[in-house]
Motif scaffolding. Structure first.
Motif, PDB file in Angstrom:
ATOM      1  N   GLY A 130      23.897  48.120  41.348  1.00 38.26           N
ATOM      2  CA  GLY A 130      23.897  49.554  41.660  1.00 38.26           C
ATOM      3  C   GLY A 130      24.409  49.886  43.043  1.00 38.26           C
ATOM      4  O   GLY A 130      24.365  51.059  43.457  1.00 38.26           O
ATOM      5  N   ALA A 131      24.916  48.900  43.767  1.00 39.15           N
ATOM      6  CA  ALA A 131      25.377  49.155  45.134  1.00 39.15           C
ATOM      7  C   ALA A 131      26.614  50.047  45.134  1.00 39.15           C
ATOM      8  O   ALA A 131      27.479  49.914  44.258  1.00 39.15           O
ATOM      9  CB  ALA A 131      25.688  47.835  45.834  1.00 39.15           C
ATOM     10  N   PRO A 132      26.705  50.955  46.089  1.00 42.16           N
ATOM     11  CA  PRO A 132      27.906  51.807  46.188  1.00 42.16           C
ATOM     12  C   PRO A 132      29.155  50.957  46.434  1.00 42.16           C
ATOM     13  O   PRO A 132      29.073  49.867  46.991  1.00 42.16           O
ATOM     14  CB  PRO A 132      27.613  52.709  47.385  1.00 42.16           C
ATOM     15  CG  PRO A 132      26.144  52.614  47.610  1.00 42.16           C
ATOM     16  CD  PRO A 132      25.727  51.261  47.149  1.00 42.16           C
ATOM     17  N   VAL A 133      30.296  51.465  46.023  1.00 42.36           N
ATOM     18  CA  VAL A 133      31.561  50.765  46.210  1.00 42.36           C
ATOM     19  C   VAL A 133      32.418  51.543  47.196  1.00 42.36           C
ATOM     20  O   VAL A 133      32.647  52.741  47.029  1.00 42.36           O
ATOM     21  CB  VAL A 133      32.313  50.609  44.866  1.00 42.36           C
ATOM     22  CG1 VAL A 133      33.671  49.945  45.102  1.00 42.36           C
ATOM     23  CG2 VAL A 133      31.482  49.793  43.887  1.00 42.36           C
ATOM     24  N   LEU A 134      32.853  50.839  48.236  1.00 43.33           N
ATOM     25  CA  LEU A 134      33.787  51.427  49.190  1.00 43.33           C
ATOM     26  C   LEU A 134      35.207  51.168  48.722  1.00 43.33           C
ATOM     27  O   LEU A 134      35.531  50.060  48.309  1.00 43.33           O
ATOM     28  CB  LEU A 134      33.596  50.813  50.576  1.00 43.33           C
ATOM     29  CG  LEU A 134      32.290  51.081  51.313  1.00 43.33           C
ATOM     30  CD1 LEU A 134      32.278  50.315  52.627  1.00 43.33           C
ATOM     31  CD2 LEU A 134      32.108  52.564  51.556  1.00 43.33           C
ATOM     32  N   SER A 135      36.062  52.156  48.829  1.00 39.19           N
ATOM     33  CA  SER A 135      37.479  51.987  48.489  1.00 39.19           C
ATOM     34  C   SER A 135      38.318  52.675  49.547  1.00 39.19           C
ATOM     35  O   SER A 135      37.942  53.728  50.067  1.00 39.19           O
ATOM     36  CB  SER A 135      37.793  52.587  47.119  1.00 39.19           C
ATOM     37  OG  SER A 135      37.129  51.871  46.093  1.00 39.19           O
ATOM     38  N   VAL A 136      39.444  52.066  49.864  1.00 42.79           N
ATOM     39  CA  VAL A 136      40.357  52.671  50.824  1.00 42.79           C
ATOM     40  C   VAL A 136      41.780  52.501  50.324  1.00 42.79           C
ATOM     41  O   VAL A 136      42.131  51.462  49.742  1.00 42.79           O
ATOM     42  CB  VAL A 136      40.194  52.040  52.225  1.00 42.79           C
ATOM     43  CG1 VAL A 136      40.532  50.560  52.209  1.00 42.79           C
ATOM     44  CG2 VAL A 136      41.049  52.763  53.258  1.00 42.79           C
ATOM     45  N   ALA A 137      42.587  53.532  50.507  1.00 38.76           N
ATOM     46  CA  ALA A 137      44.002  53.469  50.139  1.00 38.76           C
ATOM     47  C   ALA A 137      44.757  52.695  51.207  1.00 38.76           C
ATOM     48  O   ALA A 137      44.617  52.963  52.400  1.00 38.76           O
ATOM     49  CB  ALA A 137      44.574  54.874  49.997  1.00 38.76           C
ATOM     50  N   LEU A 138      45.550  51.715  50.793  1.00 40.30           N
ATOM     51  CA  LEU A 138      46.312  50.895  51.728  1.00 40.30           C
ATOM     52  C   LEU A 138      47.605  51.607  52.127  1.00 40.30           C
ATOM     53  O   LEU A 138      48.153  52.401  51.355  1.00 40.30           O
ATOM     54  CB  LEU A 138      46.630  49.546  51.096  1.00 40.30           C
ATOM     55  CG  LEU A 138      45.406  48.695  50.728  1.00 40.30           C
ATOM     56  CD1 LEU A 138      45.846  47.400  50.042  1.00 40.30           C
ATOM     57  CD2 LEU A 138      44.567  48.392  51.955  1.00 40.30           C
TER      58      LEU A 138
END
Length: 295
Positions: A130-138
């Motif tokens: 259930g941990a949040p997911v970090l995402s970043v655009a490269l």
């Protein structure tokens, strides 16, 4: 791996977090960290992780890092003749890394756990389902993601502050090379230096258009040889490559062009790179306090 892909990897390895020239004030980018300082940061992060895991009721073993010497020699071309003489292309260093991974105490411990306890261990270390997911655009397209949770995240927060901010600026800073390397390798100044390097190698009896071809050829050249003889072949080629990199100015030309193209490509990310630089230097101060090497 193609010549261009090798160059992209090498650019990231050789420069660590890629930074740009920036105006004074809040957008100032500080000096690049040394290899030794990056090792210090990695070890501090490991120590924070170990302390956090202990609070969660799990052991965590810190692995010995590669030394400054062992981390040298990685780039689009070898130009350190001494390093090449001692290490070739680093095959024995790479083997030591693989051996260390196989004997990793953390992996052995994971393998000893029951299914239920392994799930708790994994959640404690890197975050549960259930941990949040970090995402970043490269910068060059695509995204990269990471779980926001567990002791590894907390360790980064101890060092760098807000994990989401650090994750974003770090992935931008370390993924700029695809923006400029395609143009760099097409630059006539680079092509001229590369041809000079290839001619130098030819005079030494080695016919290669670029350094990547040597790496690709090594398995064939050393097939069936004893370990000692295979290593001698590696050393001979590496020394020739490094010698020609210096006499042809390929390494110096490549580094100069990398600075030129990198600075141009990174202008849209000046604020992110300045923030990345500030966070790194602040983290280094914290790491120094942790290890007793700070001011």
């Amino acid at each position: 791996m193609t010549w261009l892909k090798r160059a992209a990897v090498a650019a990231t390895v050789a420069t660590g977090a890629l930074t740009a020239c920036a105006p004074q004030g809040d957008l100032t980018v500080q000096r690049e960290l040394t290899v030794a300082e990056r090792i210090q940061l990695q070890q501090a992060e490991e120590r924070f992780t170990r302390a956090c895991m202990a609070r969660e009721g799990f052991p965590y073993w810190i692995q010995a890092p590669l030394s400054v010497e062992e981390r040298q020699g990685f780039g689009f071309v070898l130009d350190d003749v001494g390093w090449a003489t001692r290490n070739g292309y680093g095959s024995r260093i790479q083997q030591r890394v693989l051996d260390a991974k196989k004997s990793n105490a953390n992996l052995r411990y994971r393998g000893s756990l029951t299914k239920a306890r392994l799930a708790r261990y994994t959640a404690a270390l890197s975050g549960g389902p259930g941990a949040p997911v970090l995402s970043v655009a490269l910068p060059a397209g695509g995204t990269i993601s990471s779980l926001l949770g567990g002791c590894q995240s907390k360790a980064q927060e101890e060092l760098y502050g807000d994990r989401e901010t650090w994750f974003r600026v770090d992935k931008i800073a370390t993924n700029l090379s695809p923006l400029y390397l395609p143009d760099l390798v097409e630059d006539e100044r680079f092509s001229t230096a590369l041809r000079a390097w290839s001619r130098c190698m030819g005079r030494k009896g080695h016919t290669y258009a670029n350094p990547s071809e040597i790496r690709s050829a090594l398995p064939r050249l050393t097939k069936g040889l004893t370990s000692a003889k295979a290593y001698a072949v590696e050393i001979r080629l590496a020394v020739a490559e490094a010698t020609c990199a210096r006499t042809s100015a390929l390494a110096d030309t490549g580094r100069a062009l990398q600075r030129e193209y990198r600075d141009r490509a990174s202008k849209p990310y000046t604020a992110d790179l300045a923030l990345h630089s500030r966070l790194e230097h602040a983290a280094l101060a914290r790491a120094g306090q942790l290890t007793g090497t700070g001011a």
